[in-house]
Design a protein around this motif. Structure first.
Motif, PDB file in Angstrom:
ATOM      1  N   VAL A  10       0.831  -1.212   0.000  1.00  0.00           N
ATOM      2  CA  VAL A  10       0.000   0.000   0.000  1.00  0.00           C
ATOM      3  C   VAL A  10       0.863   1.258   0.000  1.00  0.00           C
ATOM      4  O   VAL A  10       0.494   2.292  -0.567  1.00  0.00           O
ATOM      5  CB  VAL A  10      -0.949  -0.012   1.222  1.00  0.00           C
ATOM      6  CG1 VAL A  10      -1.694   1.314   1.347  1.00  0.00           C
ATOM      7  CG2 VAL A  10      -1.929  -1.159   1.108  1.00  0.00           C
ATOM      8  N   ALA A  11       2.039   1.168   0.604  1.00  0.00           N
ATOM      9  CA  ALA A  11       2.907   2.344   0.733  1.00  0.00           C
ATOM     10  C   ALA A  11       3.288   2.947  -0.612  1.00  0.00           C
ATOM     11  O   ALA A  11       3.539   4.157  -0.707  1.00  0.00           O
ATOM     12  CB  ALA A  11       4.162   1.962   1.505  1.00  0.00           C
ATOM     13  N   TRP A  12       3.319   2.133  -1.662  1.00  0.00           N
ATOM     14  CA  TRP A  12       3.736   2.668  -2.958  1.00  0.00           C
ATOM     15  C   TRP A  12       2.723   3.647  -3.539  1.00  0.00           C
ATOM     16  O   TRP A  12       3.046   4.438  -4.420  1.00  0.00           O
ATOM     17  CB  TRP A  12       4.021   1.516  -3.932  1.00  0.00           C
ATOM     18  CG  TRP A  12       5.309   0.858  -3.592  1.00  0.00           C
ATOM     19  CD1 TRP A  12       5.500  -0.222  -2.778  1.00  0.00           C
ATOM     20  CD2 TRP A  12       6.606   1.269  -4.002  1.00  0.00           C
ATOM     21  NE1 TRP A  12       6.832  -0.502  -2.665  1.00  0.00           N
ATOM     22  CE2 TRP A  12       7.545   0.388  -3.409  1.00  0.00           C
ATOM     23  CE3 TRP A  12       7.088   2.289  -4.823  1.00  0.00           C
ATOM     24  CZ2 TRP A  12       8.916   0.507  -3.606  1.00  0.00           C
ATOM     25  CZ3 TRP A  12       8.454   2.399  -5.025  1.00  0.00           C
ATOM     26  CH2 TRP A  12       9.343   1.514  -4.422  1.00  0.00           C
ATOM     27  N   LEU A  13       1.478   3.601  -3.061  1.00  0.00           N
ATOM     28  CA  LEU A  13       0.496   4.600  -3.501  1.00  0.00           C
ATOM     29  C   LEU A  13       0.904   6.002  -3.035  1.00  0.00           C
ATOM     30  O   LEU A  13       0.682   6.987  -3.746  1.00  0.00           O
ATOM     31  CB  LEU A  13      -0.886   4.239  -2.960  1.00  0.00           C
ATOM     32  CG  LEU A  13      -1.532   2.976  -3.536  1.00  0.00           C
ATOM     33  CD1 LEU A  13      -2.856   2.688  -2.842  1.00  0.00           C
ATOM     34  CD2 LEU A  13      -1.732   3.108  -5.038  1.00  0.00           C
ATOM     35  N   VAL A  14       1.478   6.088  -1.840  1.00  0.00           N
ATOM     36  CA  VAL A  14       1.960   7.385  -1.350  1.00  0.00           C
ATOM     37  C   VAL A  14       3.064   7.892  -2.263  1.00  0.00           C
ATOM     38  O   VAL A  14       3.104   9.078  -2.640  1.00  0.00           O
ATOM     39  CB  VAL A  14       2.470   7.260   0.105  1.00  0.00           C
ATOM     40  CG1 VAL A  14       3.012   8.593   0.608  1.00  0.00           C
ATOM     41  CG2 VAL A  14       1.360   6.760   1.014  1.00  0.00           C
ATOM     42  N   ASP A  15       3.960   6.993  -2.644  1.00  0.00           N
ATOM     43  CA  ASP A  15       5.037   7.365  -3.557  1.00  0.00           C
ATOM     44  C   ASP A  15       4.482   7.845  -4.895  1.00  0.00           C
ATOM     45  O   ASP A  15       4.927   8.845  -5.446  1.00  0.00           O
ATOM     46  CB  ASP A  15       5.949   6.152  -3.780  1.00  0.00           C
ATOM     47  CG  ASP A  15       7.390   6.458  -3.420  1.00  0.00           C
ATOM     48  OD1 ASP A  15       7.678   7.595  -3.003  1.00  0.00           O
ATOM     49  OD2 ASP A  15       8.232   5.565  -3.556  1.00  0.00           O
ATOM     50  N   LEU A  16       3.515   7.114  -5.420  1.00  0.00           N
ATOM     51  CA  LEU A  16       2.971   7.422  -6.744  1.00  0.00           C
ATOM     52  C   LEU A  16       2.214   8.752  -6.752  1.00  0.00           C
ATOM     53  O   LEU A  16       2.375   9.571  -7.658  1.00  0.00           O
ATOM     54  CB  LEU A  16       2.034   6.292  -7.187  1.00  0.00           C
ATOM     55  CG  LEU A  16       1.324   6.472  -8.536  1.00  0.00           C
ATOM     56  CD1 LEU A  16       2.333   6.537  -9.664  1.00  0.00           C
ATOM     57  CD2 LEU A  16       0.336   5.341  -8.764  1.00  0.00           C
ATOM     58  N   GLY A  19       1.908  -0.176  11.217  1.00  0.00           N
ATOM     59  CA  GLY A  19       1.166   0.089   9.992  1.00  0.00           C
ATOM     60  C   GLY A  19       1.413   1.484   9.451  1.00  0.00           C
ATOM     61  O   GLY A  19       1.646   1.679   8.251  1.00  0.00           O
ATOM     62  N   VAL A  20       1.357   2.481  10.332  1.00  0.00           N
ATOM     63  CA  VAL A  20       1.624   3.865   9.923  1.00  0.00           C
ATOM     64  C   VAL A  20       3.031   3.992   9.352  1.00  0.00           C
ATOM     65  O   VAL A  20       3.270   4.639   8.321  1.00  0.00           O
ATOM     66  CB  VAL A  20       1.443   4.818  11.125  1.00  0.00           C
ATOM     67  CG1 VAL A  20       1.973   6.210  10.799  1.00  0.00           C
ATOM     68  CG2 VAL A  20      -0.024   4.892  11.524  1.00  0.00           C
ATOM     69  N   THR A  21       3.984   3.344  10.010  1.00  0.00           N
ATOM     70  CA  THR A  21       5.382   3.424   9.582  1.00  0.00           C
ATOM     71  C   THR A  21       5.588   2.794   8.219  1.00  0.00           C
ATOM     72  O   THR A  21       6.266   3.361   7.347  1.00  0.00           O
ATOM     73  CB  THR A  21       6.286   2.731  10.617  1.00  0.00           C
ATOM     74  OG1 THR A  21       6.186   3.428  11.863  1.00  0.00           O
ATOM     75  CG2 THR A  21       7.725   2.716  10.161  1.00  0.00           C
ATOM     76  N   LEU A  22       5.022   1.613   8.003  1.00  0.00           N
ATOM     77  CA  LEU A  22       5.219   0.917   6.733  1.00  0.00           C
ATOM     78  C   LEU A  22       4.599   1.700   5.573  1.00  0.00           C
ATOM     79  O   LEU A  22       5.190   1.810   4.497  1.00  0.00           O
ATOM     80  CB  LEU A  22       4.602  -0.483   6.803  1.00  0.00           C
ATOM     81  CG  LEU A  22       5.236  -1.474   7.777  1.00  0.00           C
ATOM     82  CD1 LEU A  22       4.518  -2.816   7.717  1.00  0.00           C
ATOM     83  CD2 LEU A  22       6.712  -1.661   7.496  1.00  0.00           C
ATOM     84  N   ILE A  23       3.411   2.257   5.796  1.00  0.00           N
ATOM     85  CA  ILE A  23       2.713   2.961   4.708  1.00  0.00           C
ATOM     86  C   ILE A  23       3.405   4.280   4.358  1.00  0.00           C
ATOM     87  O   ILE A  23       3.473   4.666   3.188  1.00  0.00           O
ATOM     88  CB  ILE A  23       1.247   3.196   5.096  1.00  0.00           C
ATOM     89  CG1 ILE A  23       0.514   1.852   5.138  1.00  0.00           C
ATOM     90  CG2 ILE A  23       0.556   4.141   4.125  1.00  0.00           C
ATOM     91  CD1 ILE A  23      -0.899   1.938   5.675  1.00  0.00           C
ATOM     92  N   LEU A  24       3.951   4.960   5.354  1.00  0.00           N
ATOM     93  CA  LEU A  24       4.564   6.264   5.100  1.00  0.00           C
ATOM     94  C   LEU A  24       6.070   6.198   4.873  1.00  0.00           C
ATOM     95  O   LEU A  24       6.659   7.163   4.413  1.00  0.00           O
ATOM     96  CB  LEU A  24       4.275   7.207   6.282  1.00  0.00           C
ATOM     97  CG  LEU A  24       2.800   7.504   6.562  1.00  0.00           C
ATOM     98  CD1 LEU A  24       2.672   8.430   7.772  1.00  0.00           C
ATOM     99  CD2 LEU A  24       2.123   8.115   5.342  1.00  0.00           C
ATOM    100  N   GLY A  25       6.682   5.068   5.193  1.00  0.00           N
ATOM    101  CA  GLY A  25       8.144   5.001   5.167  1.00  0.00           C
ATOM    102  C   GLY A  25       8.771   4.929   3.795  1.00  0.00           C
ATOM    103  O   GLY A  25       9.831   5.506   3.548  1.00  0.00           O
ATOM    104  N   ILE A  26       8.139   4.219   2.861  1.00  0.00           N
ATOM    105  CA  ILE A  26       8.749   4.001   1.548  1.00  0.00           C
ATOM    106  C   ILE A  26       8.993   5.311   0.816  1.00  0.00           C
ATOM    107  O   ILE A  26      10.030   5.505   0.172  1.00  0.00           O
ATOM    108  CB  ILE A  26       7.879   3.063   0.694  1.00  0.00           C
ATOM    109  CG1 ILE A  26       7.928   1.645   1.252  1.00  0.00           C
ATOM    110  CG2 ILE A  26       8.334   3.055  -0.763  1.00  0.00           C
ATOM    111  CD1 ILE A  26       7.066   0.663   0.515  1.00  0.00           C
ATOM    112  N   ALA A  27       8.042   6.231   0.936  1.00  0.00           N
ATOM    113  CA  ALA A  27       8.150   7.509   0.227  1.00  0.00           C
ATOM    114  C   ALA A  27       9.296   8.362   0.744  1.00  0.00           C
ATOM    115  O   ALA A  27       9.573   9.415   0.162  1.00  0.00           O
ATOM    116  CB  ALA A  27       6.840   8.282   0.350  1.00  0.00           C
TER     117      ALA A  27
END
Length: 531
Positions: free
Chosen positions: A95-101, A259-267
């Motif tokens: 899911v984190a890649w959506l933040v990146d995209l 969960g918060v960390t994984l979703i926001l961390g990749i970006a």
């Protein structure tokens, strides 16, 4: 217990085969790196491969950069031991890649040139902001390297039957030397091709393992899951939420923080952000994320099957008692379904994964130091390109040494868990400043420094005084207890704290709005004009 240990030891019964497969991979990839290197010493070529890769190529390389030992070893082990709760890592990563995209990829590619510091310092005071960006990049890269080298230690113990700390340390040195060679010889271009090769082989390997595994259960997922639950000490709870994070209020908060960390961390990972500069324009940057997400979707579906397959065929007791603990689940499963040949292949892929990811981290950290610290701070932007690249290569050697030392210390920890800590530090340090810089005109140098250093210090301090370091049976330092922060992952506290620091710092510092510079950044980030 003795039977489990004997089975674990048998995994290393053919170290010659395992070593030979890995050596072949290293020889082939080193040759590719050598051929890919153009012999140029320009910054554009060494840092960003002259932006010559397509979105498809860079997307596969992005997945290779990200699909690390945590994904292949740590997540499979976490699913095998903790079931549903272990699969939460996969969901968060995907899911984190959506933040990146949606928020980062296109704007970052248009605004910067080589490093994250280029974006953060675009309309700020150059020297302090670049120093903060370089500090952030180095700390995050070293945290991430701990996880990769810990995975290397687990594989070494399992495959080569090397159980002594000294023996594992010697092989970690070899891994570190090869990693540095990738960077020194090939720069970003060579490293990217290594990532592409590694990602392709890794995804093919997990797909083949998944097919073999399904065959043993009549190609029925329900049969696989029921057998996994039957052989697990958790029973049916293996398939339900809460086995790891549902015990009490603290563990539930830990899950939210994870969960918060994984979703926001990749970006916010520097080695992921730097990849967007290897494509020629923002369109290709977006395509990179789409390709990377597609590749990882396939991979994480396979890790779900591999994790539960390890629970069904290998068993929790054998996994935990094997050298490397949870990180040994996927290699042990390969041994059970395909013998020593499949084990050698899967383990070589895992080694390649570690090498390629750490090489990507090394070139990112060394580029940030050379470009943001040496060229911009020490040389005031007047460094010769050849000197800057030379400094980057020397920095890569130093970072390789630190990675080896860190890997020796972190050996034995679950690598997926260690990567989550790196994500927490990255999101706490970089997310607020990146978003404020790209979307808030009032944001200034003081806000940037407060946000970055505030988030960095908060996340690192909370990790040091958490159960990760001391106070529990799984801590890095088991003999001491000086923890006072109850959560294993600090993201739930440190990420909002970073946003708050950046916000307050902006109003504490004086206004620095330069209408011309602000307009240039806005037009450039949205349209790509002037890139």
């Amino acid at each position: 217990m003795m039977k489990a240990l004997a089975a674990a030891d048998s995994a290393g019964s053919n170290p010659i085969l395992n070593t030979a497969v890995f050596a072949i991979f290293v020889a082939i990839t080193l040759f590719v790196v050598y051929r890919a290197s153009s012999g140029k010493s320009s910054r554009a070529d060494y840092y960003a491969a002259s932006s010559a890769f397509t979105g498809r190529q860079n997307g596969i390389a992005l997945s290779g950069d990200f699909l690390s030992a945590a994904s292949f070893l740590g997540i499979a082990g976490a699913i095998a031991v903790n079931g549903y709760d272990g699969f939460l890592y996969s969901i968060g990563f995907l899911v984190a890649w959506l933040v990146d995209l949606l928020l980062v990829a296109e704007l970052l590619r248009n605004t910067g040139r080589f490093t994250m510091g280029d974006v953060l310092a675009f309309r700020m005071k150059q020297r302090p902001v670049r120093a903060a960006a370089a500090t952030s990049t180095l700390v995050i890269s070293l945290f991430y390297m701990l996880a990769q080298m810990a995975g290397a230690g687990a594989l070494i113990a399992l495959l080569l039957n090397v159980h002594s700390r000294f023996g594992q340390s010697i092989v970690l040195v070899v891994v570190g030397v090869v990693m540095v060679l990738y960077v020194l010889v090939g720069g970003m271009k060579g490293t990217t091709w290594v990532q592409i090769i590694k990602a392709t082989i890794l995804i093919l390997a997990v797909v083949l393992m998944t097919v073999f595994l399904f065959g043993k259960f009549g190609f029925s997922l329900s049969n696989l899951l029921s057998q996994a639950a039957y052989h697990s000490p958790l029973g049916e709870k293996l398939l339900e939420p809460g086995a790891q994070y549902g015990k009490n209020g603290t563990t539930k908060l830990d899950f939210v923080s994870l969960g918060v960390t994984l979703i926001l961390g990749i970006a916010c990972l520097p080695h992921v952000l730097m990849r967007f500069y290897t494509v020629p324009n923002a369109t290709e940057a977006r395509r990179s994320v789409v390709w990377a997400t597609s590749a990882m979707f396939v991979f994480y579906l396979c890790t779900l099957v591999i994790g539960f397959g390890a629970a069904a065929l290998v068993g929790t007791d054998e996994i935990k008692s094997a050298p490397g603990g949870e990180n040994s689940a996927a290699p042990l499963l390969a041994l059970h379904i395909g013998g020593t040949v499949l084990l050698g292949i899967i383990s070589a892929v895992a080694f390649a994964t570690i090498l390629a990811v750490v090489a990507g981290l090394t070139i990112t950290a060394s580029a940030s130091f050379a470009h943001d610290v040496y060229a911009s701070i020490f040389k005031h932007g007047n460094a010769e390109p050849e000197d800057e690249v030379r400094v980057a290569r020397r920095t890569a050697i130093c970072i390789g040494l630190l990675a080896i030392l860190g890997g020796i210390l972190a050996n034995g920890q679950n690598v997926a868990f260690l990567v989550a800590l790196a994500f927490a530090v990255a999101a706490s340090t970089n997310l607020s400043t990146l978003l404020y810089t790209l979307f808030w005109k009032r944001f200034n140098t003081t806000g940037t420094l407060w946000g970055m250093y505030g988030g960095l210090i908060c996340s690192v301090v909370l990790v040091l005084f958490s159960p990760v370091v001391s106070g529990s049976s799984t801590s890095i330092i088991k003999s001491l207890d000086f923890h006072w922060f109850p959560l294993s992952n600090p993201g739930l506290v440190s990420i909002p704290f970073s946003f708050l620091c950046g916000f307050i710092g902006t109003f504490v510092g004086r206004k620095e709005i330069d209408p011309a510079k602000q307009a240039e950044m806005e037009v450039r980030s949205l349209t790509g004009i002037g890139t």
